[in-house]
Scaffold this motif. Sequence first.
Motif, PDB file in Angstrom:
ATOM      1  N   LEU A 117      -9.979   8.772 -17.971  1.00 37.98           N
ATOM      2  CA  LEU A 117     -11.116   9.057 -17.098  1.00 37.98           C
ATOM      3  C   LEU A 117     -12.122  10.018 -17.718  1.00 37.98           C
ATOM      4  CD1 LEU A 117      -9.188   9.382 -13.726  1.00 37.98           C
ATOM      5  CD2 LEU A 117     -10.455   7.414 -14.587  1.00 37.98           C
ATOM      6  N   ARG A 118     -11.836  10.500 -18.928  1.00 35.80           N
ATOM      7  CA  ARG A 118     -12.730  11.429 -19.633  1.00 35.80           C
ATOM      8  C   ARG A 118     -12.975  12.690 -18.799  1.00 35.80           C
ATOM      9  NH1 ARG A 118     -17.193   7.277 -22.368  1.00 35.80           N
ATOM     10  NH2 ARG A 118     -15.661   5.997 -23.510  1.00 35.80           N
ATOM     11  N   ILE A 119     -11.885  13.240 -18.304  1.00 33.05           N
ATOM     12  CA  ILE A 119     -11.927  14.480 -17.531  1.00 33.05           C
ATOM     13  C   ILE A 119     -11.342  15.594 -18.388  1.00 33.05           C
ATOM     14  CG2 ILE A 119     -10.929  15.652 -15.510  1.00 33.05           C
ATOM     15  CD1 ILE A 119     -11.041  12.965 -14.070  1.00 33.05           C
ATOM     16  N   PRO A 120     -11.944  16.783 -18.377  1.00 34.91           N
ATOM     17  CA  PRO A 120     -11.427  17.884 -19.197  1.00 34.91           C
ATOM     18  C   PRO A 120     -10.000  18.281 -18.800  1.00 34.91           C
ATOM     19  CG  PRO A 120     -13.648  18.365 -18.430  1.00 34.91           C
ATOM     20  CD  PRO A 120     -13.193  17.135 -17.691  1.00 34.91           C
ATOM     21  N   LEU A 121      -9.148  18.424 -19.801  1.00 36.73           N
ATOM     22  CA  LEU A 121      -7.776  18.886 -19.601  1.00 36.73           C
ATOM     23  C   LEU A 121      -7.630  20.272 -20.216  1.00 36.73           C
ATOM     24  CD1 LEU A 121      -4.761  18.637 -18.918  1.00 36.73           C
ATOM     25  CD2 LEU A 121      -4.466  17.364 -21.064  1.00 36.73           C
ATOM     26  N   HIS A 122      -7.215  21.235 -19.412  1.00 34.47           N
ATOM     27  CA  HIS A 122      -7.026  22.602 -19.871  1.00 34.47           C
ATOM     28  C   HIS A 122      -5.527  22.908 -19.879  1.00 34.47           C
ATOM     29  CE1 HIS A 122     -11.359  23.412 -19.515  1.00 34.47           C
ATOM     30  NE2 HIS A 122     -11.300  22.612 -18.472  1.00 34.47           N
ATOM     31  N   ARG A 123      -4.956  22.932 -21.079  1.00 34.04           N
ATOM     32  CA  ARG A 123      -3.523  23.145 -21.241  1.00 34.04           C
ATOM     33  C   ARG A 123      -3.220  24.631 -21.441  1.00 34.04           C
ATOM     34  NH1 ARG A 123      -1.282  18.955 -25.631  1.00 34.04           N
ATOM     35  NH2 ARG A 123       0.498  20.348 -25.299  1.00 34.04           N
ATOM     36  N   ASN A 124      -2.044  25.037 -20.942  1.00 36.81           N
ATOM     37  CA  ASN A 124      -1.621  26.425 -21.050  1.00 36.81           C
ATOM     38  C   ASN A 124      -0.226  26.480 -21.649  1.00 36.81           C
ATOM     39  OD1 ASN A 124      -3.750  28.044 -19.232  1.00 36.81           O
ATOM     40  ND2 ASN A 124      -3.335  26.058 -18.285  1.00 36.81           N
ATOM     41  N   SER A 125      -0.115  27.017 -22.859  1.00 38.15           N
ATOM     42  CA  SER A 125       1.182  27.108 -23.510  1.00 38.15           C
ATOM     43  C   SER A 125       2.032  28.182 -22.841  1.00 38.15           C
ATOM     44  CB  SER A 125       1.009  27.428 -24.995  1.00 38.15           C
ATOM     45  OG  SER A 125       0.370  28.682 -25.157  1.00 38.15           O
ATOM     46  N   LYS A 126       3.336  28.043 -22.972  1.00 42.25           N
ATOM     47  CA  LYS A 126       4.299  28.989 -22.400  1.00 42.25           C
ATOM     48  C   LYS A 126       4.039  29.221 -20.913  1.00 42.25           C
ATOM     49  CE  LYS A 126       4.997  31.347 -26.826  1.00 42.25           C
ATOM     50  NZ  LYS A 126       4.942  32.646 -27.557  1.00 42.25           N
ATOM     51  N   THR A 127       3.719  28.140 -20.227  1.00 40.83           N
ATOM     52  CA  THR A 127       3.403  28.181 -18.799  1.00 40.83           C
ATOM     53  C   THR A 127       4.085  27.005 -18.129  1.00 40.83           C
ATOM     54  OG1 THR A 127       1.238  29.094 -19.362  1.00 40.83           O
ATOM     55  CG2 THR A 127       1.522  28.298 -17.120  1.00 40.83           C
ATOM     56  N   GLY A 128       4.646  27.228 -16.929  1.00 37.46           N
ATOM     57  CA  GLY A 128       5.405  26.198 -16.248  1.00 37.46           C
ATOM     58  C   GLY A 128       4.632  25.474 -15.168  1.00 37.46           C
ATOM     59  N   HIS A 129       5.379  25.015 -14.171  1.00 40.15           N
ATOM     60  CA  HIS A 129       4.792  24.180 -13.124  1.00 40.15           C
ATOM     61  C   HIS A 129       3.770  24.937 -12.288  1.00 40.15           C
ATOM     62  CE1 HIS A 129       4.597  20.747 -10.464  1.00 40.15           C
ATOM     63  NE2 HIS A 129       4.856  21.514  -9.422  1.00 40.15           N
ATOM     64  N   TRP A 130       3.984  26.245 -12.101  1.00 40.44           N
ATOM     65  CA  TRP A 130       3.057  27.036 -11.283  1.00 40.44           C
ATOM     66  C   TRP A 130       2.013  27.711 -12.169  1.00 40.44           C
ATOM     67  CZ3 TRP A 130       7.716  25.599  -9.503  1.00 40.44           C
ATOM     68  CH2 TRP A 130       7.744  25.095  -8.194  1.00 40.44           C
ATOM     69  N   SER A 131       1.349  26.906 -12.974  1.00 38.70           N
ATOM     70  CA  SER A 131       0.315  27.409 -13.879  1.00 38.70           C
ATOM     71  C   SER A 131      -0.798  28.117 -13.118  1.00 38.70           C
ATOM     72  CB  SER A 131      -0.276  26.262 -14.698  1.00 38.70           C
ATOM     73  OG  SER A 131      -0.853  25.276 -13.832  1.00 38.70           O
ATOM     74  N   ILE A 132      -1.084  27.681 -11.905  1.00 35.06           N
ATOM     75  CA  ILE A 132      -2.174  28.279 -11.130  1.00 35.06           C
ATOM     76  C   ILE A 132      -1.879  29.735 -10.791  1.00 35.06           C
ATOM     77  CG2 ILE A 132      -2.895  26.089 -10.154  1.00 35.06           C
ATOM     78  CD1 ILE A 132      -1.483  27.043  -7.546  1.00 35.06           C
TER      79      ILE A 132
END
Length: 242
Positions: A210-225
């Motif tokens: 869908l060409r949507i930006p993906l912001h990945r967070n290393s050393k982070t789990g399911h509750w990234s928010i």
Amino acid sequence: MKIFIHGVPDTPAMWDPLLSALSLPPDTFLTPALPGFSTPLPPKFSATKEAYVDWLIDYIEQHRNGAQVDLVGHDWGAILVTRIAMLRPDLVRSWAVANALPEPSYNWHRTARLWQTPVVGELVMALTPRKRLAAALTAAGMPAAMAKHETAHWSPDMRKAILRLYRSARNVSSEWTDELDRLPSRALVFWGDDDPFVPTETAERFCSRLRIPLHRNSKTGHWSIVERADHLSNLLKALWAD
């Protein structure tokens, strides 16, 4: 209006760290509790995935004051946000989701499959006391203090709602992915790379398509928010900027 939609097995309190980072005026955002999640499960509410979508669309219609809304969702809240945005793009100015998506090739994680199995699911629920659930949530990335708060709401109504929701969603990866192209383009996906429930590859496939930006967070789990609330708050401010 900004509307934040929580997931499973959560309550609106999970948004507190992000809301603190955002410092939004009180009259500009809402954090509804899904029926059965820290609120009673209405007697005639089916708690299926479709029922929650309908409930949320009604909620948005009632609170949007004639304007489009900015939706933010996590876990099941993310799946519901995505579905609402594709069904009713007229209601949505922007949407942002974290650590869950309706993606065609995704297969449910082990706990979900257990919940989806009649009798087995009820047994698993009965054998999951608050302390055990809190430990599992903490292991998946939720801060211990928040896990303790959230599991205080681990009630019969919440357990019933979860079983109904997951059993209605066995085939969500095929049933809710046929209209993804209708999604508004103003969007972002936020992810914890160490999520034990939904692998990062799911987000990569979704965002690439869908060409949507993906912001990945290393050393982070399911509750990234929660773990990366400051980072997400900055991304949301940019997304919402006119």
